[in-house]
Motif scaffolding. Sequence first.
Motif, mmCIF file in Angstrom:
data_model
loop_
_atom_site.group_PDB
_atom_site.id
_atom_site.type_symbol
_atom_site.label_atom_id
_atom_site.label_comp_id
_atom_site.label_asym_id
_atom_site.label_seq_id
_atom_site.Cartn_x
_atom_site.Cartn_y
_atom_site.Cartn_z
ATOM 1 N N ALA A 134 4.301 -11.391 3.979
ATOM 2 C CA ALA A 134 4.756 -10.706 5.194
ATOM 3 C C ALA A 134 6.184 -10.229 4.964
ATOM 4 O O ALA A 134 6.990 -10.929 4.350
ATOM 5 C CB ALA A 134 4.685 -11.629 6.399
ATOM 6 N N HIS A 135 6.476 -9.031 5.464
ATOM 7 C CA HIS A 135 7.826 -8.479 5.382
ATOM 8 C C HIS A 135 8.095 -7.721 6.677
ATOM 9 O O HIS A 135 7.264 -6.946 7.135
ATOM 10 C CB HIS A 135 7.962 -7.533 4.186
ATOM 11 N N THR A 136 9.285 -7.931 7.247
ATOM 12 C CA THR A 136 9.643 -7.268 8.496
ATOM 13 C C THR A 136 10.699 -6.196 8.238
ATOM 14 O O THR A 136 11.723 -6.463 7.619
ATOM 15 C CB THR A 136 10.176 -8.287 9.519
ATOM 16 N N PHE A 137 10.408 -5.001 8.717
ATOM 17 C CA PHE A 137 11.348 -3.881 8.668
ATOM 18 C C PHE A 137 12.069 -3.817 10.012
ATOM 19 O O PHE A 137 11.511 -4.188 11.039
ATOM 20 C CB PHE A 137 10.609 -2.558 8.428
ATOM 21 N N GLY A 138 13.268 -3.277 10.018
ATOM 22 C CA GLY A 138 14.028 -3.157 11.254
ATOM 23 C C GLY A 138 13.400 -2.199 12.252
ATOM 24 O O GLY A 138 13.511 -2.376 13.465
ATOM 25 N N ASN A 139 12.715 -1.175 11.748
ATOM 26 C CA ASN A 139 12.053 -0.199 12.611
ATOM 27 C C ASN A 139 11.015 0.578 11.808
ATOM 28 O O ASN A 139 10.845 0.348 10.608
ATOM 29 C CB ASN A 139 13.082 0.738 13.273
ATOM 30 N N ALA A 140 10.336 1.487 12.467
ATOM 31 C CA ALA A 140 9.273 2.259 11.812
ATOM 32 C C ALA A 140 9.806 3.134 10.691
ATOM 33 O O ALA A 140 9.114 3.373 9.703
ATOM 34 C CB ALA A 140 8.525 3.097 12.845
ATOM 35 N N CYS A 141 11.040 3.605 10.811
ATOM 36 C CA CYS A 141 11.639 4.421 9.757
ATOM 37 C C CYS A 141 11.741 3.615 8.456
ATOM 38 O O CYS A 141 11.452 4.130 7.381
ATOM 39 C CB CYS A 141 13.021 4.915 10.181
ATOM 40 N N GLY A 142 12.133 2.375 8.555
ATOM 41 C CA GLY A 142 12.205 1.525 7.375
ATOM 42 C C GLY A 142 10.851 1.357 6.712
ATOM 43 O O GLY A 142 10.742 1.358 5.483
ATOM 44 N N LEU A 143 9.816 1.229 7.522
ATOM 45 C CA LEU A 143 8.461 1.121 6.993
ATOM 46 C C LEU A 143 8.034 2.407 6.297
ATOM 47 O O LEU A 143 7.482 2.381 5.199
ATOM 48 C CB LEU A 143 7.485 0.774 8.123
ATOM 49 N N ARG A 144 8.291 3.540 6.905
ATOM 50 C CA ARG A 144 7.890 4.829 6.327
ATOM 51 C C ARG A 144 8.684 5.174 5.076
ATOM 52 O O ARG A 144 8.254 5.996 4.277
ATOM 53 C CB ARG A 144 8.061 5.941 7.352
ATOM 54 N N SER A 145 9.834 4.565 4.885
ATOM 55 C CA SER A 145 10.693 4.951 3.762
ATOM 56 C C SER A 145 10.462 4.135 2.500
ATOM 57 O O SER A 145 11.206 4.263 1.538
ATOM 58 C CB SER A 145 12.155 4.827 4.177
ATOM 59 N N THR A 146 9.440 3.300 2.461
ATOM 60 C CA THR A 146 9.185 2.540 1.237
ATOM 61 C C THR A 146 8.768 3.489 0.121
ATOM 62 O O THR A 146 8.186 4.546 0.364
ATOM 63 C CB THR A 146 8.085 1.477 1.442
ATOM 64 N N ALA A 147 9.095 3.092 -1.075
ATOM 65 C CA ALA A 147 8.834 3.948 -2.234
ATOM 66 C C ALA A 147 7.351 3.981 -2.611
ATOM 67 O O ALA A 147 6.898 4.928 -3.240
ATOM 68 C CB ALA A 147 9.670 3.467 -3.419
ATOM 69 N N GLY A 148 6.578 2.968 -2.259
ATOM 70 C CA GLY A 148 5.179 2.881 -2.702
ATOM 71 C C GLY A 148 4.173 3.323 -1.651
ATOM 72 O O GLY A 148 4.523 3.719 -0.552
ATOM 73 N N VAL A 149 2.894 3.250 -2.043
ATOM 74 C CA VAL A 149 1.813 3.648 -1.154
ATOM 75 C C VAL A 149 1.020 2.470 -0.611
ATOM 76 O O VAL A 149 0.124 2.657 0.205
ATOM 77 C CB VAL A 149 0.834 4.613 -1.866
ATOM 78 N N LEU A 150 1.355 1.238 -1.034
ATOM 79 C CA LEU A 150 0.566 0.078 -0.614
ATOM 80 C C LEU A 150 0.505 -0.045 0.906
ATOM 81 O O LEU A 150 -0.555 -0.257 1.483
ATOM 82 C CB LEU A 150 1.143 -1.209 -1.212
ATOM 83 N N PHE A 151 1.643 0.087 1.573
ATOM 84 C CA PHE A 151 1.670 -0.048 3.036
ATOM 85 C C PHE A 151 1.744 1.312 3.741
ATOM 86 O O PHE A 151 2.155 1.398 4.890
ATOM 87 C CB PHE A 151 2.854 -0.944 3.448
ATOM 88 N N ASP A 152 1.322 2.355 3.063
ATOM 89 C CA ASP A 152 1.340 3.701 3.625
ATOM 90 C C ASP A 152 -0.054 4.037 4.148
ATOM 91 O O ASP A 152 -0.855 4.716 3.510
ATOM 92 C CB ASP A 152 1.777 4.701 2.559
ATOM 93 N N PHE A 153 -0.346 3.524 5.330
ATOM 94 C CA PHE A 153 -1.651 3.807 5.958
ATOM 95 C C PHE A 153 -1.500 3.879 7.452
ATOM 96 O O PHE A 153 -0.523 3.507 8.018
ATOM 97 C CB PHE A 153 -2.713 2.756 5.573
#
Length: 153
Positions: A134-153
């Motif tokens: 589990a990993h918590t981002f501060g907001n949705a922008c942080g989630l969308r800005s990851t370099a990989g595609v694993l959590f891009d859904f």
Amino acid sequence: MRSIARSLGLGSAAMALTALTALAWPGTAGATPSAAAAPATTASLYTPSALVLGVTAGDDARRGTVLRAVTLVCAPAPGGTHPDPVGACAELREHGARLDALTAPAADTACTREWNPMTVTADGVWDGRRLSYAHTFGNACGLRSTAGVLFDF
């Protein structure tokens, strides 16, 4: 004494039922049920790798609201409901169980400091071992800005 007689009666009935089943079972006349069973073999030559990935609103995946979830199967072939199983499996093979590398922000990321936490989770089996992440981002922008595609859904 009464319970001994009762248990002997039930035991005799169970033995009789077992004998009748062995005689009546097609193709196993005279064979015991264990002899008729297929031998235990390995069904596949790959190590199981299948995950359930989720995105939850909040800083605790157990108490937050699940927004999205997908499945990802990497062996024997990439699949599941993930939109890019080939890319996600390639990332997992490259990084193994070190998923923090996949949640790091891309180099050119610029997000606000708004606190609206989003938590990503990965639960399942990777290379035959249990994985819970589990990993918590501060907001949705942080989630969308990851370099990989694993959590891009």
